[in-house]
Design a protein around this motif. Structure first.
Motif, short mmCIF file in Angstrom:
data_model
loop_
_atom_site.label_atom_id
_atom_site.label_comp_id
_atom_site.label_asym_id
_atom_site.label_seq_id
_atom_site.Cartn_x
_atom_site.Cartn_y
_atom_site.Cartn_z
N ASN A 22 -56.53 1.40 -3.28
CA ASN A 22 -55.92 0.19 -2.69
C ASN A 22 -55.12 0.50 -1.43
O ASN A 22 -54.87 -0.40 -0.62
CB ASN A 22 -54.99 -0.47 -3.71
CG ASN A 22 -55.63 -1.67 -4.39
OD1 ASN A 22 -55.83 -2.69 -3.77
ND2 ASN A 22 -55.97 -1.53 -5.65
N SER A 23 -54.68 1.76 -1.27
CA SER A 23 -53.83 2.13 -0.14
C SER A 23 -54.61 2.49 1.12
O SER A 23 -54.05 2.44 2.22
CB SER A 23 -53.00 3.37 -0.48
OG SER A 23 -52.28 3.25 -1.66
N ILE A 24 -55.87 2.91 0.98
CA ILE A 24 -56.49 3.65 2.09
C ILE A 24 -56.98 2.79 3.25
O ILE A 24 -57.23 3.31 4.33
CB ILE A 24 -57.65 4.55 1.60
CG1 ILE A 24 -58.78 3.74 0.96
CG2 ILE A 24 -57.13 5.61 0.63
CD1 ILE A 24 -60.00 4.56 0.56
N THR A 25 -57.10 1.48 3.03
CA THR A 25 -57.64 0.65 4.11
C THR A 25 -56.60 0.32 5.18
O THR A 25 -56.97 -0.16 6.25
CB THR A 25 -58.21 -0.67 3.56
OG1 THR A 25 -57.24 -1.23 2.67
CG2 THR A 25 -59.50 -0.43 2.83
N GLY A 26 -55.31 0.56 4.91
CA GLY A 26 -54.27 0.23 5.89
C GLY A 26 -53.53 -1.03 5.51
O GLY A 26 -53.65 -1.52 4.39
N VAL A 27 -52.77 -1.55 6.46
CA VAL A 27 -51.90 -2.69 6.16
C VAL A 27 -52.72 -3.97 6.00
O VAL A 27 -53.73 -4.16 6.68
CB VAL A 27 -50.79 -2.84 7.24
CG1 VAL A 27 -51.37 -3.19 8.59
CG2 VAL A 27 -49.74 -3.86 6.82
N SER A 29 -52.65 -8.41 5.13
CA SER A 29 -51.87 -9.64 5.28
C SER A 29 -51.26 -10.05 3.95
O SER A 29 -51.79 -9.72 2.88
CB SER A 29 -52.77 -10.76 5.80
OG SER A 29 -53.88 -10.95 4.94
N LEU A 184 -49.04 -3.08 1.62
CA LEU A 184 -49.75 -1.79 1.51
C LEU A 184 -50.09 -1.62 0.05
O LEU A 184 -49.24 -1.83 -0.83
CB LEU A 184 -48.85 -0.63 1.94
CG LEU A 184 -48.53 -0.44 3.41
CD1 LEU A 184 -47.64 0.79 3.57
CD2 LEU A 184 -49.78 -0.28 4.25
N ASP A 187 -48.67 -3.25 -4.27
CA ASP A 187 -47.31 -3.65 -4.63
C ASP A 187 -46.24 -3.29 -3.61
O ASP A 187 -45.06 -3.44 -3.89
CB ASP A 187 -46.95 -3.07 -6.00
CG ASP A 187 -47.03 -1.54 -6.02
OD1 ASP A 187 -46.94 -0.92 -4.95
OD2 ASP A 187 -47.18 -0.98 -7.12
N ALA A 188 -46.64 -2.82 -2.43
CA ALA A 188 -45.67 -2.44 -1.40
C ALA A 188 -45.67 -3.48 -0.29
O ALA A 188 -46.72 -3.88 0.20
CB ALA A 188 -46.02 -1.07 -0.83
N TYR A 189 -44.47 -3.92 0.09
CA TYR A 189 -44.33 -4.94 1.13
C TYR A 189 -43.65 -4.33 2.35
O TYR A 189 -42.74 -3.51 2.21
CB TYR A 189 -43.52 -6.12 0.58
CG TYR A 189 -44.33 -6.92 -0.43
CD1 TYR A 189 -44.95 -8.11 -0.08
CD2 TYR A 189 -44.52 -6.44 -1.72
CE1 TYR A 189 -45.71 -8.82 -1.00
CE2 TYR A 189 -45.28 -7.14 -2.65
CZ TYR A 189 -45.87 -8.33 -2.28
OH TYR A 189 -46.65 -9.02 -3.18
N VAL A 190 -44.14 -4.71 3.52
CA VAL A 190 -43.64 -4.14 4.77
C VAL A 190 -43.21 -5.23 5.73
O VAL A 190 -43.66 -6.38 5.63
CB VAL A 190 -44.72 -3.25 5.45
CG1 VAL A 190 -45.12 -2.08 4.56
CG2 VAL A 190 -45.95 -4.07 5.86
N LYS A 191 -42.33 -4.84 6.66
CA LYS A 191 -42.02 -5.69 7.81
C LYS A 191 -42.78 -5.16 9.01
O LYS A 191 -43.17 -3.99 9.02
CB LYS A 191 -40.52 -5.74 8.07
CG LYS A 191 -39.92 -4.45 8.62
CD LYS A 191 -38.41 -4.54 8.72
CE LYS A 191 -37.91 -5.40 9.86
NZ LYS A 191 -38.10 -4.86 11.20
N ILE A 192 -43.02 -6.01 9.98
CA ILE A 192 -43.79 -5.56 11.13
C ILE A 192 -43.05 -5.90 12.42
O ILE A 192 -42.32 -6.89 12.50
CB ILE A 192 -45.22 -6.16 11.15
CG1 ILE A 192 -45.18 -7.68 11.34
CG2 ILE A 192 -45.98 -5.81 9.89
CD1 ILE A 192 -46.55 -8.28 11.44
#
Lengths: 210, 210
Positions: A22-27, A29, A184, A187-192
């Protein structure tokens, strides 16, 4: 660098593999999809798989896994043909993620997680009132991915609601100005934050920023 | 909030509409897809449409528009069945974007934009040497989206190369530690920062961070 082959990946414990792949494709939406059953039960679910398909006509897609809580969304869309896409902001990522809990069919995630619903224009499906960008879609088609049973749901954009001040003269919406969140993995949420916009690239020219 | 209906959207100037509709889905992944023709010409192209399809088996997808420079990528994949996905970092977004220029078929974007290629494992397609996360894929299938002629290309993950120190104990890769870039619209590049990871959401529990 660490190197894993397909055999290595296949032999990983299933939850570890799911987190990893689930992580490898990148960020990705972060969007909340709103829908409603024919009987009027509203539903809200977090999706990280909403993709742009085309601008003329304006088409979006999202992926549904074979057996998950997302089935309420799918069933509702099949019943009413309507769904909404609501941009997640960084200040309500906790509420957005909480929609992934397996609530009973008769419980609305809007109420359960504390996001107010609203109805706009002719769209049967509910919007997230506080979202700064809201899209109404009409179901167009679906494609079953034979390899694993996922479905790509195709929606036609029927309405867009957005804050006018984030739109550039060329039509672009700078979502960093509305604190849009990204995801990401699962379950990981990011700001941009915006770095640069670039001009159309040409083979014999040095790339310019806008 | 500004409200545009489907008629309003349809009547926008085409470039304005493309910028606008490309923006509305939220942040997208930034990946360079490497490929090679049967005659050995290498190709590299920026894509913002790489999506996770499944972890068991490990499957990815990406969207190809009907008529663009991306056709070199498509033709190469049809010839060799191999392609690579290379994570774009914020310090080379200019080179990554420059791959979208319409170079002739016999010019390699690796050389034209100044990114070094490398070949790893059994993969016929070239990788971006400096990318901190690299994926080798084997072509599995494609789905033509009848509504607009786009194709969803399905690839099976055959190899993953990544920096071990960014992996959590549960398998998750924290790409914010490798300065992964994201894309808004068609020409805006962003940096991302981790806010929170969340535990699996349950209906009757307060959501916890990891």
């Amino acid at each position: 660098m660490r190197h894993l082959t397909s055999d290595d990946i296949q032999s990983l414990p299933s939850r570890f593999r799911a987190q990893f792949i689930n992580s490898i494709t990148g960020v990705k939406s972060a969007n909340l999809i709103g829908s409603v059953s024919a009987r009027g039960n509203t539903n809200l679910a977090i999706f990280s798989s909403v993709v742009h398909l085309g601008s003329n006509p304006a088409l979006l897609g999202f992926l549904l896994r074979p057996t998950t809580v997302e089935r309420h969304t799918f069933n509702n869309i099949k019943e009413t043909s309507a769904f909404t896409i609501n941009q997640v902001q960084t200040h309500f990522i906790d509420k957005a993620h909480q929609t992934s809990a397996k609530y009973n069919h008769n419980i609305s995630e809007f109420e359960a997680v504390g996001l107010e619903e609203e109805f706009l224009s002719d769209c049967k499906a509910p919007f997230v009132k506080s979202a700064p960008l809201k899209i109404a879609c009409r179901y167009k088609n679906e494609y079953v991915i034979e390899e694993n049973g996922c479905r790509l749901i195709i929606g036609e954009v029927t309405d867009v609601f957005y804050q006018k001040q984030i739109q550039s003269k060329d039509g672009f919406l700078d979502l960093t100005q509305t604190d849009t969140a990204g995801i990401l993995g699962s379950d990981a949420y990011v700001k941009i934050d915006l770095l640069h916009r670039y001009e159309y690239a040409q083979p014999d020219q040095v790339l310019k920023t806008k």
